[in-house]
Write a protein that holds these residues in place. Structure first.
Motif, PDB file in Angstrom:
ATOM      1  N   GLU A 252       0.824  -1.197   0.000  1.00  0.00           N
ATOM      2  CA  GLU A 252       0.000   0.000   0.000  1.00  0.00           C
ATOM      3  C   GLU A 252       0.862   1.252   0.000  1.00  0.00           C
ATOM      4  N   ALA A 253       0.340   2.293  -0.608  1.00  0.00           N
ATOM      5  CA  ALA A 253       0.998   3.594  -0.667  1.00  0.00           C
ATOM      6  C   ALA A 253       2.334   3.547  -1.392  1.00  0.00           C
ATOM      7  N   GLY A 254       2.565   2.501  -2.183  1.00  0.00           N
ATOM      8  CA  GLY A 254       3.795   2.424  -2.955  1.00  0.00           C
ATOM      9  C   GLY A 254       5.024   2.036  -2.165  1.00  0.00           C
ATOM     10  N   GLU A 255       4.829   1.536  -0.938  1.00  0.00           N
ATOM     11  CA  GLU A 255       5.976   1.209  -0.087  1.00  0.00           C
ATOM     12  C   GLU A 255       6.302  -0.282  -0.173  1.00  0.00           C
ATOM     13  N   GLY A 256       6.533  -0.741  -1.397  1.00  0.00           N
ATOM     14  CA  GLY A 256       6.857  -2.139  -1.622  1.00  0.00           C
ATOM     15  C   GLY A 256       8.300  -2.458  -1.284  1.00  0.00           C
ATOM     16  N   THR A 257       8.672  -3.730  -1.463  1.00  0.00           N
ATOM     17  CA  THR A 257      10.005  -4.197  -1.073  1.00  0.00           C
ATOM     18  C   THR A 257      10.716  -4.860  -2.247  1.00  0.00           C
ATOM     19  N   ALA A 519      12.596   2.027 -13.439  1.00  0.00           N
ATOM     20  CA  ALA A 519      13.910   2.434 -13.936  1.00  0.00           C
ATOM     21  C   ALA A 519      13.799   3.047 -15.335  1.00  0.00           C
ATOM     22  N   GLY A 520      14.855   2.929 -16.150  1.00  0.00           N
ATOM     23  CA  GLY A 520      14.890   3.550 -17.464  1.00  0.00           C
ATOM     24  C   GLY A 520      16.037   4.541 -17.581  1.00  0.00           C
ATOM     25  N   HIS A 521      16.069   5.285 -18.681  1.00  0.00           N
ATOM     26  CA  HIS A 521      17.164   6.224 -18.909  1.00  0.00           C
ATOM     27  C   HIS A 521      16.761   7.309 -19.890  1.00  0.00           C
ATOM     28  N   VAL A 522      17.578   8.351 -19.942  1.00  0.00           N
ATOM     29  CA  VAL A 522      17.608   9.265 -21.071  1.00  0.00           C
ATOM     30  C   VAL A 522      19.036   9.238 -21.600  1.00  0.00           C
ATOM     31  N   LYS A 523      19.212   9.689 -22.816  1.00  0.00           N
ATOM     32  CA  LYS A 523      20.537   9.661 -23.441  1.00  0.00           C
ATOM     33  C   LYS A 523      21.029  11.076 -23.679  1.00  0.00           C
ATOM     34  N   ARG A 524      22.253  11.340 -23.235  1.00  0.00           N
ATOM     35  CA  ARG A 524      22.859  12.658 -23.366  1.00  0.00           C
ATOM     36  C   ARG A 524      23.602  12.726 -24.704  1.00  0.00           C
ATOM     37  N   TYR A 525      22.900  13.137 -25.726  1.00  0.00           N
ATOM     38  CA  TYR A 525      23.498  13.159 -27.052  1.00  0.00           C
ATOM     39  C   TYR A 525      24.620  14.185 -27.160  1.00  0.00           C
ATOM     40  N   ASP A 526      24.591  15.201 -26.305  1.00  0.00           N
ATOM     41  CA  ASP A 526      25.648  16.204 -26.329  1.00  0.00           C
ATOM     42  C   ASP A 526      26.801  15.843 -25.388  1.00  0.00           C
ATOM     43  N   GLN A 527      26.744  14.651 -24.798  1.00  0.00           N
ATOM     44  CA  GLN A 527      27.788  14.208 -23.876  1.00  0.00           C
ATOM     45  C   GLN A 527      28.256  12.808 -24.265  1.00  0.00           C
ATOM     46  N   GLN A 528      28.669  12.677 -25.496  1.00  0.00           N
ATOM     47  CA  GLN A 528      29.200  11.425 -26.023  1.00  0.00           C
ATOM     48  C   GLN A 528      28.177  10.291 -25.998  1.00  0.00           C
ATOM     49  N   GLY A 529      26.910  10.621 -26.013  1.00  0.00           N
ATOM     50  CA  GLY A 529      25.873   9.599 -25.982  1.00  0.00           C
ATOM     51  C   GLY A 529      25.773   8.895 -24.649  1.00  0.00           C
ATOM     52  N   TYR A 530      26.054   9.620 -23.588  1.00  0.00           N
ATOM     53  CA  TYR A 530      26.052   9.063 -22.237  1.00  0.00           C
ATOM     54  C   TYR A 530      24.659   8.561 -21.843  1.00  0.00           C
ATOM     55  N   HIS A 531      24.589   7.293 -21.451  1.00  0.00           N
ATOM     56  CA  HIS A 531      23.333   6.701 -20.988  1.00  0.00           C
ATOM     57  C   HIS A 531      23.151   7.041 -19.505  1.00  0.00           C
ATOM     58  N   ASP A 532      22.180   7.847 -19.220  1.00  0.00           N
ATOM     59  CA  ASP A 532      21.954   8.358 -17.869  1.00  0.00           C
ATOM     60  C   ASP A 532      20.793   7.589 -17.245  1.00  0.00           C
ATOM     61  N   CYS A 533      21.130   6.534 -16.506  1.00  0.00           N
ATOM     62  CA  CYS A 533      20.106   5.630 -15.976  1.00  0.00           C
ATOM     63  C   CYS A 533      19.517   6.141 -14.665  1.00  0.00           C
ATOM     64  N   MET A 534      18.365   5.608 -14.315  1.00  0.00           N
ATOM     65  CA  MET A 534      17.692   6.008 -13.086  1.00  0.00           C
ATOM     66  C   MET A 534      17.069   4.798 -12.403  1.00  0.00           C
ATOM     67  N   SER A 535      16.705   4.985 -11.156  1.00  0.00           N
ATOM     68  CA  SER A 535      16.106   3.897 -10.378  1.00  0.00           C
ATOM     69  C   SER A 535      14.630   4.144 -10.089  1.00  0.00           C
ATOM     70  N   VAL A 536      14.097   5.205 -10.648  1.00  0.00           N
ATOM     71  CA  VAL A 536      12.722   5.629 -10.387  1.00  0.00           C
ATOM     72  C   VAL A 536      11.712   4.520 -10.680  1.00  0.00           C
ATOM     73  N   SER A 537      10.752   4.365  -9.781  1.00  0.00           N
ATOM     74  CA  SER A 537       9.653   3.416  -9.976  1.00  0.00           C
ATOM     75  C   SER A 537       8.338   4.129  -9.674  1.00  0.00           C
ATOM     76  N   SER A 538       7.352   3.880 -10.513  1.00  0.00           N
ATOM     77  CA  SER A 538       6.045   4.486 -10.305  1.00  0.00           C
ATOM     78  C   SER A 538       4.964   3.536 -10.816  1.00  0.00           C
ATOM     79  N   SER A 539       3.728   3.847 -10.485  1.00  0.00           N
ATOM     80  CA  SER A 539       2.633   2.992 -10.933  1.00  0.00           C
ATOM     81  C   SER A 539       1.404   3.824 -11.241  1.00  0.00           C
ATOM     82  N   PHE A 540       0.563   3.252 -12.082  1.00  0.00           N
ATOM     83  CA  PHE A 540      -0.632   3.951 -12.561  1.00  0.00           C
ATOM     84  C   PHE A 540      -1.840   3.030 -12.423  1.00  0.00           C
ATOM     85  N   GLU A 541      -2.912   3.581 -11.866  1.00  0.00           N
ATOM     86  CA  GLU A 541      -4.158   2.824 -11.749  1.00  0.00           C
ATOM     87  C   GLU A 541      -5.266   3.583 -12.462  1.00  0.00           C
ATOM     88  N   PRO A 542      -5.854   2.990 -13.491  1.00  0.00           N
ATOM     89  CA  PRO A 542      -6.908   3.691 -14.245  1.00  0.00           C
ATOM     90  C   PRO A 542      -8.094   4.052 -13.362  1.00  0.00           C
TER      91      PRO A 542
END
Length: 542
Positions: A252-257, A519-542
């Motif tokens: 509940e409340a997104g506080e998973g393990t 998770a996921g990433h964006v790519k820094r095309y102006d920084q040698q194509g640096y893959h900038d990864c993240m640990s973000v997690s979210s959820s959606f309920e219709p």
């Protein structure tokens, strides 16, 4: 992909009592006045509106938000070999939600993970970027203010990672911490504040406990009501594959393990994960050989609860029909078959492969038209020559729906090698073995939700890398749209709330009617194509 808690406006309402007139106002009159006052106050309370705050992403740590922006795995970055293991510690629950347990060690690849760089920017997104401090442990200090706008900032200093898998079949394992790597020259680690991505009752996103590491382009599935996250790559210019595997148990409340489990048999990124009842299959993916160029594989693995991973290719020799990565797949319970479609291919000489006229000669330039099936019970490829996908592409969103009482398989959006994004939406009928064109996606590109993101026969397509009118790629190409597709009406709804963290390469899964994006990433095309990864997690309920 600040955490915002639901708020309900509640106000106490007082009632002033009428005074009895000295000129003979009766006790009954006084009671009537009191009753009228009470009703009025009650109506006032009932008129107060409830407020539901939109929720975005939280960094690693118990509910905190890590915002590192990443890269598009559809780009042809080449990984390198990773090595190293450490012994896990005794069982404890960390603030990141990761369960740690004493387990034997095995060889596990570790990779360099640089500090997060740059601000997350994108059309139609709100500024949500966090960096987290990870100095030898996958934990973060949570800063949370119970206001309409929450600010969370932390600094990632690039920790030295220890990645120790659990013994086969176990469900707990050691803490992983991203290794230290130098970010591209000239980059800075920003300190930013999170703001609400959306407000009011329309917001249906919430933050989830972040993945213990910043990763992207992993495989995923669902086992025993838990999200399975495996493989992928860390931040860097090169896409260095990893073998780490985690499970996420929602709460509940997104506080998973999050729990570390047994590693993949081989480190890969871009594998196709498919859930089959209580198992998850991994097809293909790009591996990092000790020497030479990164290569797509044709390996097939399977994860079972309580059993861990099995390498089916090593056991019985079963393989995908072609080396692949960024392929799409789903399980059809009617036919009891897995359908796999398209993807980048290493079989560049096949008649079914194309470089889309780009002139490219390496496997990074070629995509497949093929659709093939796999029998999970017999653990063998059934048919590798079904009707070909009309447009070869990688990273399509592949989903199973029911239209007019019949199973249909969709392949929406995607990337045509270096030829660019596509908005094509094709529908396959397994009975007729035919494809037909459906309504194109609202914008050319590939969504981050690729693995059967279906709730109540509706497809939910969120986040991704999008290019309109042939525009050149930039960090602004990464966006966080949320679109819904109705396969019966063959229509898109683009009015859904925006989660607010631009990214691609997420793992997605539907559990109990809620869509999770991890998770996921964006790519820094102006920084040698640096893959900038993240640990973000979210959820959606219709």
């Amino acid at each position: 992909m600040g955490e915002n808690d639901d708020r309900v406006g509640e106000h106490d309402s007082g009632m002033s009592e009428g005074e009895q007139s000295s000129k003979g106002r009766s006790r009954r009159g006084l009671l009537a006045l009191l009753a009228a006052g009470t009703v009025g106050a009650g109506l006032g309370v009932a008129a107060l509106s409830e407020r539901f705050d939109g929720e975005g992403d939280s960094p690693p740590g118990a509910g905190t938000d890590e915002r590192s922006e990443n890269t598009s795995a559809s780009e042809s970055d080449e990984p390198s070999e990773t090595t190293g293991t450490d012994e896990p510690s005794a069982t404890t629950a960390t603030t990141s939600g990761l369960t740690e347990t004493d387990t034997p060690t095995t060889d596990t690849p570790t990779t360099d993970t640089p500090a997060q760089t740059g601000d997350t920017t994108g059309a139609e997104t709100s500024a949500e970027s966090d960096t987290s401090s990870e100095n030898g442990a996958a934990t973060d200090t949570e800063t949370r203010s119970e206001t309409d706008t929450e600010s969370e900032t932390s600094t990632e200093t690039g920790a030295s990672t220890t990645a120790t898998p659990a013994e086969s079949g176990t469900e707990t394992a050691a803490t992983d911490v991203p290794p230290e790597t130098d970010a591209p020259e000239g980059t800075e680690t920003p300190t930013t504040t999170d703001t609400e991505t959306s407000t009011g009752p329309a917001s249906q996103w919430r933050s989830e406990t972040p993945l213990p590491l910043a990763h992207s382009d992993a495989g995923g599935g669902v086992v025993d009501g838990r999200l399975l996250y495996f493989g992928g790559f860390d931040s860097g210019v090169d896409t260095n594959a990893v073998a780490q595997t985690f499970t996420y148990e929602p709460a509940e409340a997104g506080e998973g393990t999050w729990t570390r489990v047994e590693d993949l048999p081989k480190a890969v990124w871009g594998p196709c994960g498919v859930t089959v009842e209580n198992r998850v299959y991994s097809f293909g993916g790009v591996s990092n050989p000790a020497e030479g160029e990164n290569e797509p594989t044709d390996d097939i693995f399977v994860y079972e609860s309580g059993e861990g991973w099995r390498n089916l290719t090593a056991e019985s020799g079963v393989r995908c029909p072609y080396p692949n990565w960024a392929m799409g797949g789903i399980y059809d319970p009617e036919s009891r078959l897995v359908y796999c479609v398209g993807g980048g291919t290493g079989d560049t000489d096949a008649e079914t492969a194309t470089n889309h006229g780009t002139g490219g000669t390496t496997h990074w330039s070629f995509d497949e038209h093929r659709l093939w099936t796999f029998d999970p019970e017999a653990e063998e490829v059934v048919d590798d020559s079904l009707a070909q996908l009309p447009e070869a592409k990688r990273w399509p969103t592949v989903a199973r729906v029911v239209v007019d009482g019949r199973t249909k398989i969709h392949a929406l959006g995607g990337v045509k090698s270096t030829a660019g994004s596509t908005d094509s939406n094709f529908r396959y009928d397994p009975v007729d073995d035919e494809w037909e064109a459906a309504t194109p996606t609202p914008i050319p590109g590939h969504y981050a939700t690729t693995d059967n993101p279906v709730i109540d026969n509706q497809l939910y397509l969120s986040h991704g890398l999008f290019r309109e009118n042939g525009e050149s790629l930039s960090v602004d190409s990464f966006r966080s749209f949320c679109h819904r597709y109705d396969p019966v009406a063959d229509e898109f709804d683009t009015s859904l709330p925006d989660e607010g963290t631009p990214r691609v390469g997420c793992v997605d899964a539907v559990i109990d009617g809620r869509l999770y994006t991890v998770a996921g990433h964006v790519k820094r095309y102006d920084q040698q194509g640096y893959h900038d990864c993240m640990s973000v997690s979210s959820s959606f309920e219709p």
